[in-house]
Write a protein that holds these residues in place. Structure first.
Motif, PDB file in Angstrom:
ATOM      1  N   SER A 237      31.906   6.038 115.172  1.00  0.00           N
ATOM      2  CA  SER A 237      31.967   7.477 115.400  1.00  0.00           C
ATOM      3  C   SER A 237      33.407   7.978 115.346  1.00  0.00           C
ATOM      4  CB  SER A 237      31.344   7.811 116.759  1.00  0.00           C
ATOM      5  OG  SER A 237      31.514   9.168 117.082  1.00  0.00           O
ATOM      6  N   GLY A 238      34.324   7.249 115.990  1.00  0.00           N
ATOM      7  CA  GLY A 238      35.724   7.671 116.020  1.00  0.00           C
ATOM      8  C   GLY A 238      36.370   7.662 114.645  1.00  0.00           C
ATOM      9  N   ILE A 239      36.071   6.633 113.840  1.00  0.00           N
ATOM     10  CA  ILE A 239      36.631   6.569 112.486  1.00  0.00           C
ATOM     11  C   ILE A 239      36.082   7.717 111.644  1.00  0.00           C
ATOM     12  CG2 ILE A 239      36.633   5.222 110.346  1.00  0.00           C
ATOM     13  CD1 ILE A 239      36.776   2.720 112.073  1.00  0.00           C
ATOM     14  N   GLY A 240      34.787   7.986 111.772  1.00  0.00           N
ATOM     15  CA  GLY A 240      34.188   9.080 111.022  1.00  0.00           C
ATOM     16  C   GLY A 240      34.777  10.425 111.411  1.00  0.00           C
ATOM     17  N   MET A 241      34.971  10.653 112.723  1.00  0.00           N
ATOM     18  CA  MET A 241      35.547  11.910 113.181  1.00  0.00           C
ATOM     19  C   MET A 241      36.998  12.048 112.735  1.00  0.00           C
ATOM     20  SD  MET A 241      33.243  13.691 114.639  1.00  0.00           S
ATOM     21  CE  MET A 241      34.334  14.935 115.339  1.00  0.00           C
ATOM     22  N   GLY A 242      37.742  10.935 112.743  1.00  0.00           N
ATOM     23  CA  GLY A 242      39.128  10.980 112.291  1.00  0.00           C
ATOM     24  C   GLY A 242      39.234  11.398 110.834  1.00  0.00           C
ATOM     25  N   ALA A 243      38.320  10.863 110.019  1.00  0.00           N
ATOM     26  CA  ALA A 243      38.314  11.222 108.598  1.00  0.00           C
ATOM     27  C   ALA A 243      37.867  12.663 108.399  1.00  0.00           C
ATOM     28  CB  ALA A 243      37.393  10.270 107.833  1.00  0.00           C
ATOM     29  N   LEU A 244      36.865  13.099 109.169  1.00  0.00           N
ATOM     30  CA  LEU A 244      36.301  14.439 109.003  1.00  0.00           C
ATOM     31  C   LEU A 244      37.238  15.530 109.517  1.00  0.00           C
ATOM     32  CD1 LEU A 244      33.769  16.122 108.227  1.00  0.00           C
ATOM     33  CD2 LEU A 244      32.983  15.816 110.584  1.00  0.00           C
TER      34      LEU A 244
ATOM     35  N   ALA B 108      43.282   8.673 114.991  1.00  0.00           N
ATOM     36  CA  ALA B 108      42.075   8.555 115.811  1.00  0.00           C
ATOM     37  C   ALA B 108      41.213   7.400 115.324  1.00  0.00           C
ATOM     38  CB  ALA B 108      41.282   9.866 115.762  1.00  0.00           C
ATOM     39  N   GLY B 109      41.205   7.177 114.003  1.00  0.00           N
ATOM     40  CA  GLY B 109      40.425   6.076 113.451  1.00  0.00           C
ATOM     41  C   GLY B 109      40.924   4.722 113.905  1.00  0.00           C
ATOM     42  N   PHE B 110      42.235   4.547 113.905  1.00  0.00           N
ATOM     43  CA  PHE B 110      42.797   3.273 114.330  1.00  0.00           C
ATOM     44  C   PHE B 110      42.534   3.034 115.815  1.00  0.00           C
ATOM     45  CE2 PHE B 110      46.579   0.870 115.919  1.00  0.00           C
ATOM     46  CZ  PHE B 110      46.211  -0.355 115.377  1.00  0.00           C
ATOM     47  N   TYR B 111      42.697   4.080 116.631  1.00  0.00           N
ATOM     48  CA  TYR B 111      42.431   3.929 118.063  1.00  0.00           C
ATOM     49  C   TYR B 111      40.963   3.573 118.286  1.00  0.00           C
ATOM     50  CZ  TYR B 111      42.665   4.852 123.072  1.00  0.00           C
ATOM     51  OH  TYR B 111      42.620   4.720 124.435  1.00  0.00           O
ATOM     52  N   SER B 112      40.096   4.176 117.503  1.00  0.00           N
ATOM     53  CA  SER B 112      38.671   3.872 117.617  1.00  0.00           C
ATOM     54  C   SER B 112      38.383   2.427 117.239  1.00  0.00           C
ATOM     55  CB  SER B 112      37.854   4.813 116.718  1.00  0.00           C
ATOM     56  OG  SER B 112      38.064   6.159 117.062  1.00  0.00           O
ATOM     57  N   ALA B 113      39.066   1.927 116.202  1.00  0.00           N
ATOM     58  CA  ALA B 113      38.865   0.531 115.792  1.00  0.00           C
ATOM     59  C   ALA B 113      39.274  -0.428 116.906  1.00  0.00           C
ATOM     60  CB  ALA B 113      39.649   0.240 114.519  1.00  0.00           C
ATOM     61  N   LEU B 114      40.336  -0.079 117.625  1.00  0.00           N
ATOM     62  CA  LEU B 114      40.783  -0.944 118.711  1.00  0.00           C
ATOM     63  C   LEU B 114      39.761  -1.004 119.848  1.00  0.00           C
ATOM     64  CD1 LEU B 114      44.594  -0.107 119.047  1.00  0.00           C
ATOM     65  CD2 LEU B 114      43.534  -2.096 117.979  1.00  0.00           C
ATOM     66  N   VAL B 115      38.945   0.044 119.992  1.00  0.00           N
ATOM     67  CA  VAL B 115      37.936   0.048 121.056  1.00  0.00           C
ATOM     68  C   VAL B 115      36.952  -1.109 120.880  1.00  0.00           C
ATOM     69  CG1 VAL B 115      36.014   1.378 122.037  1.00  0.00           C
ATOM     70  CG2 VAL B 115      38.166   2.502 121.537  1.00  0.00           C
ATOM     71  N   THR B 116      36.830  -1.590 119.650  1.00  0.00           N
ATOM     72  CA  THR B 116      35.935  -2.728 119.410  1.00  0.00           C
ATOM     73  C   THR B 116      36.417  -3.976 120.145  1.00  0.00           C
ATOM     74  OG1 THR B 116      35.674  -1.767 117.205  1.00  0.00           O
ATOM     75  CG2 THR B 116      34.635  -3.875 117.586  1.00  0.00           C
ATOM     76  N   LEU B 117      37.679  -3.970 120.571  1.00  0.00           N
ATOM     77  CA  LEU B 117      38.169  -5.084 121.385  1.00  0.00           C
ATOM     78  C   LEU B 117      37.531  -5.102 122.767  1.00  0.00           C
ATOM     79  CD1 LEU B 117      42.007  -5.033 120.610  1.00  0.00           C
ATOM     80  CD2 LEU B 117      40.412  -6.887 120.068  1.00  0.00           C
ATOM     81  N   SER B 118      37.033  -3.964 123.217  1.00  0.00           N
ATOM     82  CA  SER B 118      36.488  -3.878 124.570  1.00  0.00           C
ATOM     83  C   SER B 118      35.370  -4.899 124.834  1.00  0.00           C
ATOM     84  CB  SER B 118      36.004  -2.456 124.849  1.00  0.00           C
ATOM     85  OG  SER B 118      35.409  -2.371 126.122  1.00  0.00           O
ATOM     86  N   PRO B 119      34.358  -5.020 123.950  1.00  0.00           N
ATOM     87  CA  PRO B 119      33.335  -6.039 124.216  1.00  0.00           C
ATOM     88  C   PRO B 119      33.906  -7.452 124.243  1.00  0.00           C
ATOM     89  CG  PRO B 119      32.572  -4.484 122.564  1.00  0.00           C
ATOM     90  CD  PRO B 119      34.018  -4.207 122.784  1.00  0.00           C
ATOM     91  N   LEU B 120      34.875  -7.733 123.348  1.00  0.00           N
ATOM     92  CA  LEU B 120      35.459  -9.071 123.312  1.00  0.00           C
ATOM     93  C   LEU B 120      36.254  -9.346 124.585  1.00  0.00           C
ATOM     94  CD1 LEU B 120      36.644  -9.029 119.592  1.00  0.00           C
ATOM     95  CD2 LEU B 120      34.513  -9.936 120.518  1.00  0.00           C
ATOM     96  N   PHE B 121      37.015  -8.353 125.033  1.00  0.00           N
ATOM     97  CA  PHE B 121      37.742  -8.497 126.295  1.00  0.00           C
ATOM     98  C   PHE B 121      36.768  -8.651 127.466  1.00  0.00           C
ATOM     99  CE2 PHE B 121      41.669  -5.976 124.666  1.00  0.00           C
ATOM    100  CZ  PHE B 121      42.219  -7.148 124.177  1.00  0.00           C
TER     101      PHE B 121
END
Length: 322
Positions: free
Chosen positions: A259-266, A98-111
């Motif tokens: 938020s996604g990285i934090g939830m993945g870890a938690l 879930a953390g990795f998928y959340s990190a990829l969401v950061t591509l959305s603003p760049l795209f």
């Protein structure tokens, strides 16, 4: 829309949406790991969200506009911003963290920046082009060493990247096609209902509908949670979209990632490697440059290297880390 929400500045709503999206990634992963078919999970999610907004709309005396323009908007916003990303999430989250998928969401603003430039047929300003390249560098770091990818096939990583691409396309579409004086709650209701109408025949023809009643309590509760978050987040999404453009709304990616990285870890005990902090710093630097928030990238880059030196001893010899 309550007056208290309408009076909040867009940045507060963007933060709330980002946090909700991150939580929904964790809930979606619970359903995916339980083996719930993606179309079944999406149908349940849409059903919960649509019925909730429809009941609220009827109770408050709202009407759903059904003009040709509104119907086109519902369909486009629903496919790009709801069904497409959700199906990708339910499909890939049983294979990646879930953390990795959340990190990829950061591509959305760049795209979003890049798609806006293509749609408007104009070259990106140099600072936005630099920001996109820096952001892609951050994603590369995260992909290469920020997460544990042992045993993860490349196809799942590539498919996961389609999620932020669809979200970015949805940002641009909503910004350009939003009906004048549109009610955010009804716009969200229409978008969700349009997808429910689309998904039902697909589900029936695929034969997956018979598995709907057999979902275990835990995954079903997770899907209901995603549905509730979908209803709330899309009402807020259309409220923000009414008050800003697609590029501005794309900043949700900042907070969805954290938020996604934090939830993945938690929730799943996913490890957060030190190098991930570096990749996120580079990602956010790229976004800040693209937004014009950083006027002198080289100066901030030196500060980032100094921070990196505290985590990775090999960087200490770099001139920028002194």
């Amino acid at each position: 829309m309550p007056a208290a929400v309408r009076n909040l500045p867009p940045v507060v709503l963007i933060i709330v949406i980002g946090v909700l999206v991150g939580i929904s990634f964790a809930l979606s992963k619970i359903a995916a790991m339980a083996g719930v078919p993606p179309f079944v999970a999406l149908f349940r999610q849409l059903l919960v969200a649509s019925l909730l907004l429809l009941v609220v709309g009827i109770a408050t005396g709202r009407r759903l506009p059904l003009t040709r323009r509104h119907l086109g908007y519902y369909l486009g916003a629903g496919i790009l911003g709801v069904s497409g990303p959700a199906l990708i999430g339910y499909t890939v989250l049983s294979h990646i963290s879930a953390g990795f998928y959340s990190a990829l969401v950061t591509l959305s603003p760049l795209f979003t920046f890049a798609i806006t430039a293509v749609v408007e047929r104009r070259m990106l300003p140099m600072h936005r082009l630099v920001g996109i390249l820096v952001g892609l560098g951050g994603v590369s770091i995260a992909t290469q060493s920020g997460f544990d990818h042992d045993g993860t096939a490349l196809v799942w990583i590539v498919m996961a990247m389609a999620g932020p691409l669809l979200l970015a396309s949805g940002n641009v579409f909503r910004s350009r096609a939003y009906p004048p004086q549109g009610d955010p709650m009804m716009m969200a209701t229409g978008a969700l209902l349009s997808q429910l109408v689309l998904i039902w025949p697909v589900l029936a023809l695929s034969g997956a509908a018979h598995s709907i009643p057999s979902i275990a309590a835990g995954p079903e509760a997770a899907i209901i949670g995603v549905g509730l978050i979908t209803a709330a987040s899309y009402v807020l999404t259309f409220e923000v979209q009414r008050r800003t453009d697609g590029v501005g709304f794309a900043q949700v990616g900042y907070f969805a990632t954290l938020s996604g990285i934090g939830m993945g870890a938690l929730v799943f005990g996913e490890s957060i490697r030190p190098v991930l902090m570096i990749s996120l710093a580079v990602l956010f630097l790229g976004l800040a440059i693209s937004n014009g928030q950083v006027k002198r990238p080289t100066q901030l880059w030196g500060q980032l290297l100094t921070l990196a030196a505290r985590w990775i001893p090999g960087i200490r010899g770099h001139p920028g880390a002194r």
